[in-house]
Design an enzyme around this catalytic site. Structure first.
Site, mmCIF file in Angstrom:
data_model
loop_
_atom_site.group_PDB
_atom_site.id
_atom_site.type_symbol
_atom_site.label_atom_id
_atom_site.label_comp_id
_atom_site.label_asym_id
_atom_site.label_seq_id
_atom_site.Cartn_x
_atom_site.Cartn_y
_atom_site.Cartn_z
ATOM 1 C CG PHE A 167 -9.853 -10.016 10.667
ATOM 2 C CD1 PHE A 167 -8.621 -10.427 11.143
ATOM 3 C CD2 PHE A 167 -10.065 -10.011 9.292
ATOM 4 C CE1 PHE A 167 -7.614 -10.820 10.272
ATOM 5 C CE2 PHE A 167 -9.069 -10.409 8.417
ATOM 6 C CZ PHE A 167 -7.840 -10.810 8.904
ATOM 7 C CD GLN A 168 -7.286 -7.441 7.193
ATOM 8 O OE1 GLN A 168 -8.170 -7.220 6.365
ATOM 9 N NE2 GLN A 168 -6.084 -7.903 6.838
ATOM 10 C CD GLU A 173 -1.702 -2.373 1.690
ATOM 11 O OE1 GLU A 173 -2.586 -3.249 1.753
ATOM 12 O OE2 GLU A 173 -0.520 -2.554 2.087
ATOM 13 C CG MET A 208 22.292 12.997 4.138
ATOM 14 S SD MET A 208 23.453 14.149 3.333
ATOM 15 C CE MET A 208 22.542 14.568 1.837
ATOM 16 C CE LYS A 250 -16.953 -7.299 2.553
ATOM 17 N NZ LYS A 250 -16.155 -8.527 2.837
#
Length: 597
Positions: A126-127, A64, A492, A176
């Site tokens: 869940f999630q 993602e 760096m 959902k």
């Protein structure tokens, strides 16, 4: 006719549809052609709708974060909003980095996230995560849509907020069950935006006249441009160039503003700031009138704020009122869109002012230019990173080229040695400094410009953070070129450890780098390697001519440092130049300082 057909909402009214269908319809109505995303349980209804249409192309990334950076590259190179679709929980939390990156650099993103069903919100399902709470600090605005009949309005408002005023990212979190629910969709309309959100685009006429009076009376002027000029559109860059020509003033730019004025232009001083040119920084320090256009006086530019341009009158043009007087007090603030304000300044200047006489100022600038602060010693045995960027520029400058970068030394060398003639050709992570930005950003740029040459100037450490997006590049036949300046260090970090921490190189050496040639081949791309300066041109041309994604392993000098440099906490006139970089002045410059990497 069956009962299901008799009560099919799509047959009853074209505006009756599921929430998932609304999302896809809104994308089409807002002209979205490409969507970057990764599926998961909480967004499967939306993915089912995507499967059944052909107006929006979905680009399947491998993470993602890659979706977010790809959308940033897409947005920065086109001026259009980048659009992302991710699932709930870890899908949303993986977007936090690109959302913050986009907020810092004013990149318009519309991120649609899935959420658990409304009746499970707050149950640690869940999630599940508090997406709105988590993303509130890293977005312009965000929404949790609990009613399908609110969804169309929120989606249209999201596009408006992301793209107007100071651009930035927004999040629309859609449970959902709302995606499954049936409601009424309506196309975009004026009532879909908050009356209270009305960004000011026209500058105040009195302030513009004050600004013109200061500019007309200047003896040591400078124009300091930033990413706001790029965001304002091509008209702003055109007007900026006209203002430079009409006034004869020198111009410099932030990292994010490169390309607004051509690098080959006679009035160009180069980039300013921590790794800017000597002439740009000295001119900023000694100027008597500064016109800041679409920049925000961040710490990489100002150095020591109490010693920043101490004897100048400052004019600041910015569409974001919160940027005015935030870091540096200014004398003439002008709130408005860069293109609008620059157009008005030009009109008033031409009507009421005469061109200032700044020849003595240019004579002084000429002496600073003569120091040649970007000079480096040629080496016939090892490829110097500066030389690598210079040759890459020379061999690609006449092509339709877009450049992205990762973050680190290579990013600064790219800004110093790759000359940008036009806006929207340079995509880099400025404010947040996100390692791993460049490869997925190149992916997004290539999606938007299929026939262009898109090159990610990378470091061997940064590029590994999102390397998996090479798989997406191969799948979608996006021939991005990843030009890796491989010095085997986090360059760096190593440089600052050398200068500030007694050369104690703590965990900055990459001991187990992959074979980038074999890695490219494993993904189905092409791997190239070059170790000798004499072979570099031919290898770059080979990279350019390959019609597949390429990993180019350019082995460069391991311990080269990036100069010029303003040590953190120092003023612009306390720069370190390459010739001074290895003597006692370097250690003295950093002694006792608390530096920010």
């Amino acid at each position: 006719m069956t009962d299901s057909q008799a009560h099919d909402p799509h047959k009853d009214s074209p505006n009756q549809m599921t929430g998932a269908a609304m999302i896809v319809r809104a994308l089409v109505d807002h002209g979205v052609k490409h969507l970057f995303g990764y599926p998961g349980g909480a967004v499967l209804p939306i993915y089912d709708e995507l499967f059944q249409q052909s107006d929006v192309e979905h680009i399947l990334v491998r993470h993602e974060q890659g979706a977010g950076h790809a959308a940033e590259g897409y947005a920065r190179s086109t001026g259009k909003p980048g659009v992302v679709l991710v699932t709930s929980g870890p899908g949303a939390t993986n977007m936090v980095t690109p959302l913050t990156d986009a907020l810092m650099d004013s990149i318009p993103l519309v991120c649609i996230t899935g959420q658990v069903p409304t009746h499970l919100i707050g149950n640690d399902a869940f999630q599940e995560c508090d997406t709105v709470g988590i993303t509130r600090p890293c977005t312009k605005h965000n929404w949790l849509v609990r009613d399908v009949n609110d969804l169309a309005k929120v989606l249209h408002e999201a596009f408006y907020v992301a793209t107007t005023g100071r651009p930035g990212p927004v999040v629309v979190d859609v449970p959902k069950d709302v995606q499954f629910a049936i409601g009424t969709y309506h196309p975009p309309r004026r009532s879909d935006v908050h009356v209270s959100y009305n960004p000011r685009v026209k500058g105040d006429a009195n302030q513009i006249r004050k600004a013109v009076a200061l500019l007309a009376g200047a003896k040591r002027p400078i124009i300091y441009s930033g990413g706001g000029v790029i965001n304002s559109g091509r008209e702003a860059s055109k007007l900026l160039r006209e203002l430079v020509e009409v006034t004869g003033f020198p111009i410099t730019s932030t990292l994010m503003g490169l390309g607004a004025y051509p690098a080959s232009g006679p009035n160009w001083l180069g980039m300013l700031g921590m790794h800017g040119t000597y002439e740009a920084n000295m001119a900023m320090h000694d100027c008597d009138v500064m016109l800041c256009v679409g920049a925000r006086f961040d710490d990489r530019i100002t150095g020591r704020t109490d010693a920043f341009s101490p004897n100048s009158k400052k004019i600041h043009i910015d569409i974001d009122p919160s940027s005015i007087n935030k870091n540096i007090r200014v004398d003439v603030p002008i709130i408005g869109d860069c293109a609008n304000v620059l157009g008005d300044i030009l009109q008033v200047f031409k009507a009421e002012a005469t061109k200032p006489k700044v020849d003595p100022w240019w004579f002084e600038i000429g002496k600073w230019r003569a120091r040649n602060s970007l000079a480096y010693k040629k080496n016939n045995d090892v490829i110097l990173p500066q030389y690598a960027i210079h040759r890459l520029f020379e061999l690609t400058k006449d092509r339709d080229t877009y450049i992205t970068t990762e973050v680190g030394q290579h990013q600064m060398w790219a800004a110093q040695f790759y000359g940008f003639e036009e806006p929207h050709r340079w995509m880099t992570s400025g404010g947040l400094g996100t390692m791993g930005y460049g490869l997925p950003a190149a992916l997004g740029v290539q999606v938007a410009h299929r026939d262009a040459l898109v090159i990610d100037i990378a470091g061997d450490a940064s590029v590994q953070m999102t390397m998996q997006e090479m798989s997406a590049a191969v799948q979608f036949e996006l021939p991005i070129k990843i030009f890796i300046l491989n010095n085997q260090y986090m360059g760096m970090v190593r440089q600052w450890q050398q200068l500030l921490h007694g050369n104690r190189l703590s965990h900055s050496y990459s001991d187990s780098l992959p074979d980038f040639v074999k890695l490219a081949e494993a993904y189905g791309g092409v791997g190239l390697q070059c170790t000798k300066p004499g072979d570099l041109d031919a290898a770059i041309l080979e990279m350019i001519n390959v019609k597949k994604p390429v990993l180019f392993d350019c082995r460069v000098a391991s311990l080269e440092n990036c100069f010029p440099m303003i040590p953190s906490g120092k003023a612009h006139n306390e720069m370190l130049l390459p010739a001074e970089a290895n003597d006692e002045t370097t250690a003295a410059a950093f002694a006792g300082g608390k530096a920010l990497v």
